[in-house]
Design an enzyme around this catalytic site. Structure first.
Site, mmCIF file in Angstrom:
data_model
loop_
_atom_site.group_PDB
_atom_site.id
_atom_site.type_symbol
_atom_site.label_atom_id
_atom_site.label_comp_id
_atom_site.label_asym_id
_atom_site.label_seq_id
_atom_site.Cartn_x
_atom_site.Cartn_y
_atom_site.Cartn_z
ATOM 1 C CE1 TYR B 8 -24.607 -35.138 -5.804
ATOM 2 C CE2 TYR B 8 -26.543 -36.068 -4.732
ATOM 3 C CZ TYR B 8 -25.171 -36.015 -4.901
ATOM 4 O OH TYR B 8 -24.369 -36.856 -4.172
ATOM 5 N NE ARG B 14 -25.167 -42.346 -2.751
ATOM 6 C CZ ARG B 14 -24.509 -43.462 -3.021
ATOM 7 N NH1 ARG B 14 -24.393 -43.876 -4.257
ATOM 8 N NH2 ARG B 14 -23.966 -44.179 -2.061
ATOM 9 C CD1 TRP B 113 -18.519 -37.584 4.675
ATOM 10 C CD2 TRP B 113 -18.261 -37.915 2.496
ATOM 11 N NE1 TRP B 113 -19.022 -36.499 4.024
ATOM 12 C CE2 TRP B 113 -18.896 -36.681 2.698
ATOM 13 C CE3 TRP B 113 -17.985 -38.356 1.192
ATOM 14 C CZ2 TRP B 113 -19.267 -35.864 1.635
ATOM 15 C CZ3 TRP B 113 -18.371 -37.544 0.140
ATOM 16 C CH2 TRP B 113 -19.004 -36.302 0.359
#
Lengths: 207, 217
Positions: B8, B14, B113
């Site tokens: 990741y 996430r 964001w």
């Protein structure tokens, strides 16, 4: 058999996959379609956990919210979820990828500004191609791709895929022509007798 | 036990809920973290998309299998190690809460964001703080309370993916709202502390690498 009430608007959108699961499983349920004008009063009643639909009322005792939680619950109950944790995870993966298709289409459908709409469509076609190419690969990797997306029988991943691709005319009606295995899968799903029967009798809706 | 490799970005984002689930299960995993700068080059190493199936992160690799999509991975780990709920109905309740927490959090990414226009960003922030977030927290407080009074966990009588998801995400929600945002929701506030105090989770929180999520404001 529990008494089920599936509550949603008179559209396909976020409830159609669950309706298809019920159909494929041969399970009776009340297919409640709330009219837009009725919704504010329904919402104010407090019976929807997050003030949204779809919701699934089970035996008049518990109301489950969130479309994917509902779909997964029904799929698990009626053997359409994948046969072990790994298959279920692959099914889930397809479900989430299809969500990207849904969101893209929904944003296009509800966009009023024609110029913006055309732009969104063009962008989305590129994205959809990327998603479909990956799904075609996934399908082929599953024993050559002449069966289903995961494992060796129908799962709600196939149903969700079919439901999302019904929206192809909103961005490129012929898009599946480039993905022969996916195209054949969609046809295979619609030919399952219980599904074919549902497709024939369900209310016709724009979205 | 298979060797699990999670790939990741360097953020919590996430991926963190997956890391937390492995930690809670006491299961070792390789925790690969990629910077945004390095991600394009990493994608290039996999032109056939045998690993990065949908061109995104996270992915989980084990025993020759690859899984993508953060919640599919998280739910897999939860199911394997007993954090998913015990019956189909419990699992559904867990899923419902996970989805609801995600709904509360993901617009933050899109609307804050990624939003460049300052005025739109500010307007959305206000709507988030004053309307959207309180609505979500009220609904979650009610669900928690409905589970035997709310002094345990969201579903059943042990920690699940739902509690861990909530505890992880709420940090970002809190950051974007105010530190005392949970003060009106005593059961949720206590749940977050309860989750973070679970020994294996507390240990992970203490030793995890720094993740710069909170710089994106």
């Amino acid at each position: 058999m529990p008494q089920y009430r599936l509550m949603y608007f008179n559209i396909r959108a976020r409830a159609e996959t669950s309706r298809m699961i019920f159909a494929a499983a041969g399970v009776e349920y009340e297919d409640v379609r709330v009219a837009r004008e009725q919704w504010p009063a329904e919402k104010a009643s407090g019976k929807y956990p997050f003030g949204q639909m779809p919701c699934l009322e089970i035996d008049g005792k518990f109301t489950l919210a969130q479309s994917r939680a509902i779909g997964r619950y029904l799929a698990n109950e009626y053997g359409l979820a994948g046969k072990d944790n790994l298959e279920k995870a692959k099914v889930d993966m397809v479900i989430y990828v299809c969500e990207d298709i849904y969101v893209g289409v929904r944003n296009i459908f509800f966009e009023k500004d024609e110029t913006k709409k055309a732009e969104m469509k063009a962008d989305f076609v590129v994205k959809a191609d990327s998603i479909l190419a990956a799904l075609e690969k996934l399908l082929i990797a599953n024993n050559g791709g002449n069966g289903y997306l995961v494992g060796d029988s129908l799962t709600w991943a196939d149903l969700e895929f079919f439901v999302r691709m019904e929206y192809a005319p909103f961005f490129n009606a012929a898009i599946l022509d480039q993905y022969p295995k996916l195209k054949a899968l969609a046809e295979r799903v619609s030919s399952v007798p219980e599904i074919a029967a549902w497709l024939k009798k369900r209310p016709k809706t724009d979205f | 036990m298979p060797k699990y490799k999670l790939t990741y970005l360097v953020f919590r984002g996430r991926g963190e809920v997956i890391r937390l689930l492995f930690a809670a299960a006491g299961v070792e995993f390789e925790d690969v973290r990629v910077t945004l700068k390095d991600w394009p080059a990493m994608k290039e190493t996999d032109p056939e998309r045998k690993r990065f199936l949908f061109n995104q992160l996270p992915i989980l690799e084990f025993d020759g299998h690859v899984l993508a999509q953060s919640h599919a991975i998280a739910r897999y780990v939860a199911n394997e190690f007993g954090f998913a709920g015990n019956t189909n109905l419990e699992k559904a309740k867990v899923d419902m809460i996970v989805s609801a927490v995600e709904d509360a959090y993901s617009p933050l990414v899109t609307n804050v964001w990624y939003e460049k226009d300052k005025a739109r960003k500010e307007a959305w922030f206000t709507e988030f703080r004053e309307t959207l977030l309180p609505k979500s927290l009220t609904a979650l407080e009610k669900l928690l309370t409905a589970n035997g009074g709310g002094d345990g966990f969201f579903v059943g009588d042990s920690v699940t993916f739902a509690d861990i998801m909530f505890a992880d995400r709420v940090d970002l929600l809190v950051f974007h709202s105010s530190p005392d945002v949970l003060d009106g929701y005593p059961k949720l506030k206590a749940l977050k502390s309860r989750v973070e105090a679970l020994p294996k989770i507390a240990e992970w929180i203490k030793k995890r690498p720094y993740a710069p999520d909170f710089e994106f404001h």
